[in-house]
Design an enzyme around this catalytic site. Structure first.
Site, PDB file in Angstrom:
ATOM      1  N   CYS A 142      19.361  30.310  14.758  1.00 29.24           N
ATOM      2  CA  CYS A 142      18.262  28.525  14.230  1.00 29.24           C
ATOM      3  C   CYS A 142      17.735  28.271  16.162  1.00 29.24           C
ATOM      4  O   CYS A 142      18.763  28.276  16.636  1.00 29.24           O
ATOM      5  CB  CYS A 142      19.371  28.052  13.889  1.00 29.24           C
ATOM      6  SG  CYS A 142      18.889  26.530  13.711  1.00 29.24           S
ATOM      7  N   CYS A 145      18.292  24.297  15.489  1.00 26.39           N
ATOM      8  CA  CYS A 145      19.601  23.725  16.374  1.00 26.39           C
ATOM      9  C   CYS A 145      20.136  24.279  17.942  1.00 26.39           C
ATOM     10  O   CYS A 145      20.495  23.150  18.291  1.00 26.39           O
ATOM     11  CB  CYS A 145      20.415  24.583  15.123  1.00 26.39           C
ATOM     12  SG  CYS A 145      19.836  25.164  13.297  1.00 26.39           S
ATOM     13  N   ASP A 146      20.262  25.092  18.195  1.00 30.12           N
ATOM     14  CA  ASP A 146      20.348  25.081  19.356  1.00 30.12           C
ATOM     15  C   ASP A 146      18.837  25.393  21.012  1.00 30.12           C
ATOM     16  O   ASP A 146      19.834  25.253  21.836  1.00 30.12           O
ATOM     17  CB  ASP A 146      21.027  26.564  19.374  1.00 30.12           C
ATOM     18  CG  ASP A 146      21.589  26.970  18.469  1.00 30.12           C
ATOM     19  OD1 ASP A 146      22.464  25.748  17.918  1.00 30.12           O
ATOM     20  OD2 ASP A 146      22.461  27.310  17.628  1.00 30.12           O
TER      21      ASP A 146
END
Ligand code: NAP
Length: 308
Positions: A142, A145-146
């Protein structure tokens, strides 16, 4: 037969929806407006849906270039009438008797005349050495997200579909250099998006090659490709598609060979009162707009089942 330590809820709902992604929330909205007694069960209310992990969605009609999380929020605001509409829990199995479905979570059992299964799909793994070991330590599924962990670092994105394209575009302004690695010479995403990727001066496209293994010490330090090429990167974003979240249905005889629930455009399965909506069902196009559409269609099919 499994033994369940359960509290049986006495009331029988009209509908229980499994999954609060776009399909589930769309079904909730239509069910509420039709006056049904309905609840959604969701294991991860905040980040569970695929769309929450999507950066820009550029093809949802009427809402151009919306962030995935914002689109999901808009669906929530529209569909959730009160806090009791959504139950937090992970469904473990189903039982059907006397026209009633029992839906078991770890601690509770819920009863409903109909079930709409809209649990979506989860990311696919590469299955190469190092992937498991370095997940969360350089390997990610992701970018939204990261991605921030890889500011000014060199990274790779693996995949040839829309998710891979989105990950590359998202990382263009964050990472120093991005390698896009795809096993074929052609991509699934549009030429317009490919042009955008090609025009970036920090993206290198590697086609007809695949990740063979992921190397590192405590965190990822590089990847080796089938061609023998070794690339030094601090991170690898794996974007090679999804698997339907249907493991708990495996003994219900409603899945195709890829694990998708066999259901047509009416969202009906071969089981009485059991419907499938969104990416979990067999369909030619898995998009935000088709997931939302399924939610609406499903309630029409539920109505036909309950009233006729
Ligand atoms: P996808 O369209 O299924 O593409 C997966 C890609 O990964 C394909 O290029 C595939 O290669 C490759 N692949 C699969 N297994 C592999 C393996 N073991 N090793 C190396 N490569 C592998 O998946 P997705 O990109 O996640 O998209 C899923 C669905 O969501 C699609 O319908 C997509 O259009 C949609 N989506 C839409 C948006 C948007 O509308 N903005 C954003 C994201 C996703 P091959 O091409 O060789 O099969």
């Amino acid at each position: 037969m499994q033994f369940h330590e359960v509290i049986i809820m006495n009331d029988v709902k009209d509908i229980i929806i499994i999954g609060a992604g776009l399909a589930g929330l769309s079904a909730l909205l239509y069910a509420k407006r039709a006056g049904y007694d309905v609840s959604v069960i969701e294991k991860d209310v905040y980040y569970g849906s695929q769309i929450a992990k999507t950066s820009i969605v550029d093809n949802y009609p009427g809402i151009p270039d919306v962030m995935g999380a914002d689109l999901l929020d808009a669906f929530k605001k529209h569909a959730i009438y009160n806090k009791d509409d959504v139950i937090s829990g992970q469904v473990t199995c189903f039982e059907y008797s006397d026209d009633i479905w029992k839906v078991f979570t770890k601690n509770d059992t819920y009863k409903a005349k109909t079930v709409i299964y809209a649990a979506g799909a989860g990311h696919r793994n590469l299955g190469v050495p190092g992937e498991k070991e370095y997940t969360g330590r350089g390997v990610s599924y992701c970018a939204t997200c990261d991605g921030a962990f890889f500011r000014d670092k060199d990274i790779a994105v693996c995949g040839g579909g829309n998710t891979a394209a989105q990950d590359v575009i998202y990382m263009m302004d964050i990472a120093r250099k991005i390698y896009l690695i795809h096993r074929r010479s052609t991509f699934r995403f549009s030429g317009r998006i490919l042009d955008k990727i090609k025009s970036a001066d920090n993206v290198e496209i590697i086609t007809d090659d695949a990740v063979k293994c992921i190397n590192g010490d405590n965190t990822v330090s590089g990847i080796e490709l089938n061609s023998g090429k070794v690339i030094d990167v601090s991170g690898l974003f794996v974007a090679i598609g999804m698997n339907p979240d249907t493991e708990i249905l495996s003994d219900m005889n409603i899945l195709d060979e890829n694990g998708y629930i066999i259901a047509d455009e009416t969202c009906k399965t071969c089981l009485k009162g059991f419907f499938a909506a969104g990416d979990v069902r067999t369909k030619p196009l898995r998009q935000a707009v088709t997931a939302a559409s399924d939610g609406a269609v499903c309630i029409e099919s539920v109505t036909e089942y309950l009233k006729f």
